[in-house]
Design a protein around this motif. Structure first.
Motif, PDB file in Angstrom:
ATOM      1  N   VAL A 173      48.525  50.996  71.523  1.00 13.86           N
ATOM      2  CA  VAL A 173      48.571  49.541  71.631  1.00 13.86           C
ATOM      3  C   VAL A 173      48.301  49.089  73.054  1.00 13.86           C
ATOM      4  O   VAL A 173      47.483  48.206  73.296  1.00 13.86           O
ATOM      5  CB  VAL A 173      49.953  49.004  71.183  1.00 13.86           C
ATOM      6  CG1 VAL A 173      50.041  47.509  71.447  1.00 13.86           C
ATOM      7  CG2 VAL A 173      50.179  49.297  69.720  1.00 13.86           C
ATOM      8  N   THR A 174      48.994  49.708  73.969  1.00 12.44           N
ATOM      9  CA  THR A 174      48.809  49.345  75.360  1.00 12.44           C
ATOM     10  C   THR A 174      47.384  49.598  75.818  1.00 12.44           C
ATOM     11  O   THR A 174      46.817  48.818  76.567  1.00 12.44           O
ATOM     12  CB  THR A 174      49.776  50.137  76.261  1.00 12.44           C
ATOM     13  OG1 THR A 174      51.104  49.870  75.846  1.00 12.44           O
ATOM     14  CG2 THR A 174      49.608  49.733  77.700  1.00 12.44           C
ATOM     15  N   PHE A 175      46.859  50.673  75.333  1.00 13.36           N
ATOM     16  CA  PHE A 175      45.475  50.999  75.679  1.00 13.36           C
ATOM     17  C   PHE A 175      44.551  49.860  75.280  1.00 13.36           C
ATOM     18  O   PHE A 175      43.718  49.407  76.060  1.00 13.36           O
ATOM     19  CB  PHE A 175      45.041  52.291  74.983  1.00 13.36           C
ATOM     20  CG  PHE A 175      43.586  52.590  75.154  1.00 13.36           C
ATOM     21  CD1 PHE A 175      43.123  53.261  76.280  1.00 13.36           C
ATOM     22  CD2 PHE A 175      42.661  52.193  74.191  1.00 13.36           C
ATOM     23  CE1 PHE A 175      41.781  53.526  76.442  1.00 13.36           C
ATOM     24  CE2 PHE A 175      41.311  52.456  74.351  1.00 13.36           C
ATOM     25  CZ  PHE A 175      40.867  53.121  75.471  1.00 13.36           C
TER      26      PHE A 175
ATOM     27  N   ARG B  74      42.657  47.557  77.826  1.00 10.71           N
ATOM     28  CA  ARG B  74      41.213  47.689  77.776  1.00 10.71           C
ATOM     29  C   ARG B  74      40.575  46.320  77.603  1.00 10.71           C
ATOM     30  O   ARG B  74      39.609  45.980  78.269  1.00 10.71           O
ATOM     31  CB  ARG B  74      40.805  48.598  76.618  1.00 10.71           C
ATOM     32  CG  ARG B  74      39.343  48.975  76.653  1.00 10.71           C
ATOM     33  CD  ARG B  74      38.900  49.449  75.290  1.00 10.71           C
ATOM     34  NE  ARG B  74      39.166  48.436  74.278  1.00 10.71           N
ATOM     35  CZ  ARG B  74      39.420  48.712  73.002  1.00 10.71           C
ATOM     36  NH1 ARG B  74      39.488  49.944  72.595  1.00 10.71           N
ATOM     37  NH2 ARG B  74      39.630  47.725  72.152  1.00 10.71           N
ATOM     38  N   ASN B  75      41.156  45.553  76.707  1.00  6.78           N
ATOM     39  CA  ASN B  75      40.643  44.200  76.509  1.00  6.78           C
ATOM     40  C   ASN B  75      40.774  43.370  77.775  1.00  6.78           C
ATOM     41  O   ASN B  75      39.877  42.613  78.121  1.00  6.78           O
ATOM     42  CB  ASN B  75      41.383  43.513  75.356  1.00  6.78           C
ATOM     43  CG  ASN B  75      40.958  44.077  74.012  1.00  6.78           C
ATOM     44  OD1 ASN B  75      39.834  44.541  73.854  1.00  6.78           O
ATOM     45  ND2 ASN B  75      41.856  44.038  73.045  1.00  6.78           N
ATOM     46  N   GLY B  76      41.908  43.523  78.420  1.00  5.10           N
ATOM     47  CA  GLY B  76      42.108  42.790  79.660  1.00  5.10           C
ATOM     48  C   GLY B  76      41.081  43.178  80.690  1.00  5.10           C
ATOM     49  O   GLY B  76      40.497  42.330  81.364  1.00  5.10           O
TER      50      GLY B  76
ATOM     51  N   SER C  55      32.873  50.955  75.965  1.00  3.27           N
ATOM     52  CA  SER C  55      32.160  50.613  77.182  1.00  3.27           C
ATOM     53  C   SER C  55      31.835  49.137  77.275  1.00  3.27           C
ATOM     54  O   SER C  55      31.757  48.422  76.275  1.00  3.27           O
ATOM     55  CB  SER C  55      30.859  51.421  77.263  1.00  3.27           C
ATOM     56  OG  SER C  55      30.001  51.072  76.201  1.00  3.27           O
ATOM     57  N   PHE C  56      31.698  48.726  78.488  1.00  6.06           N
ATOM     58  CA  PHE C  56      31.274  47.366  78.770  1.00  6.06           C
ATOM     59  C   PHE C  56      30.133  47.480  79.748  1.00  6.06           C
ATOM     60  O   PHE C  56      30.178  48.292  80.678  1.00  6.06           O
ATOM     61  CB  PHE C  56      32.425  46.584  79.410  1.00  6.06           C
ATOM     62  CG  PHE C  56      32.005  45.240  79.919  1.00  6.06           C
ATOM     63  CD1 PHE C  56      32.108  44.108  79.129  1.00  6.06           C
ATOM     64  CD2 PHE C  56      31.489  45.113  81.202  1.00  6.06           C
ATOM     65  CE1 PHE C  56      31.709  42.876  79.607  1.00  6.06           C
ATOM     66  CE2 PHE C  56      31.082  43.878  81.677  1.00  6.06           C
ATOM     67  CZ  PHE C  56      31.196  42.755  80.880  1.00  6.06           C
TER      68      PHE C  56
END
Lengths: 170, 170
Positions: free
Chosen positions: A33-35, A39-41, A71-72
């Motif tokens: 969840v934290t990931f 990651r979104n943040g 990836s972004f």
DNA sequence: CCCTATCCATAATT
DNA sequence: AATTATGGATAGGG
């Protein structure tokens, strides 16, 4: 500076934001969840970042705890990576090859430094750094490495093309 | 480390953070400053991210408005990129980066690190090293960076002040 | 110029 | 509401 001694662990009526807990996540599910959240943040930040100017070049690659890649990239991951790697015509990679994987996945022998670095300047220094300094130092090393790599590349261009020259380094 | 200037006659109060205007930055100078800030913010996030779990793999590559490359990598940019590309034959390219000539200086504040040395080791050497030496140096940096990263993680985990760490690494 | 750091105030986030 | 991230201004280094 400013004192950041706002230590109040007894705060528990909180709807407020909790103080950052920078330690490893215990349970796997929490980690997942934290990931995702982080990651979104991170990707969001990156997204904003790219809106700052037109020709922004930014790429983020991250592997989930389950090794799934996310990836972004702006304008595109491969574009940025290729630029970083200095490979202009990346369409067909695999042209020249030193045929020797010397980088090793972070298991480069320390003898490289231990035996040749007389006095081991870095050993002494790093020991005395606090966490913050270490973080900066770490970032600096990344940049330093980039610069050295740049230098190497340029050097290589300037000289007669002798890639065997580097064939055996490690 | 650095002196905090408490002397301030004409304190021009910041206007505070402006509304979230995510538009292109108008002036170049503003862009540069903002780039620097946001990059630091992003890297910091990434740094925290990597502390979530041990085998985190994360890489960020970004080019400044002037095409200067900056990167964050855990455990290492190339490791992550290689995994992402699944390209195991990239040894020729893996260490070479960027195309601009920004040779020389890095951003490290070496005063923090090597106070007693006459002249900074990195400044002194990189300029004068030949290609071979540079390659070795680069390899050493790779190792060093990993060690520092390790140190940082360790520090985070234990939350204990600097201890005799490097004596027993790897 | 290019880049980084710092201060202050405040927007954004949790 | 507590905490962080960041914009604006500014100082300083190269």
């Amino acid at each position: 500076m400013q004192e950041t001694e706002l230590v109040n662990t007894t705060r528990r009526w909180g709807t407020g934001r909790k103080k950052v807990e920078m330690k490893k996540i215990e349970s796997k599910s929490s980690l997942i969840v934290t990931f995702c959240k982080r990651r979104n943040g991170l990707f969001k930040k990156a997204s904003e970042f790219c809106n700052l100017y037109d020709d922004a070049n930014l790429a983020i690659i991250v592997l989930s705890p389950n090794q799934r890649p996310y990836s972004f990239g702006h304008p595109d991951v491969n574009t940025v990576v290729d630029q970083y790697l200095g490979d202009q015509e990346s369409s067909e990679r695999n042209n020249i090859s030193c045929s020797e994987d010397t980088r090793g996945k972070n298991n480069m022998d320390c003898d490289n430094i231990n035996e040749e670095g007389e006095g081991c300047w870095w050993e002494r220094s790093v020991e005395d750094m606090n966490l913050e300094e270490l973080e900066k130092f770490r970032a600096s090393l990344e940049t330093l490495k980039n610069n050295v790599a740049m230098r190497v590349r340029e050097e290589r261009r300037t000289r007669v093309s002798t890639r065997d020259f580097l064939g055996g380094f490690s």
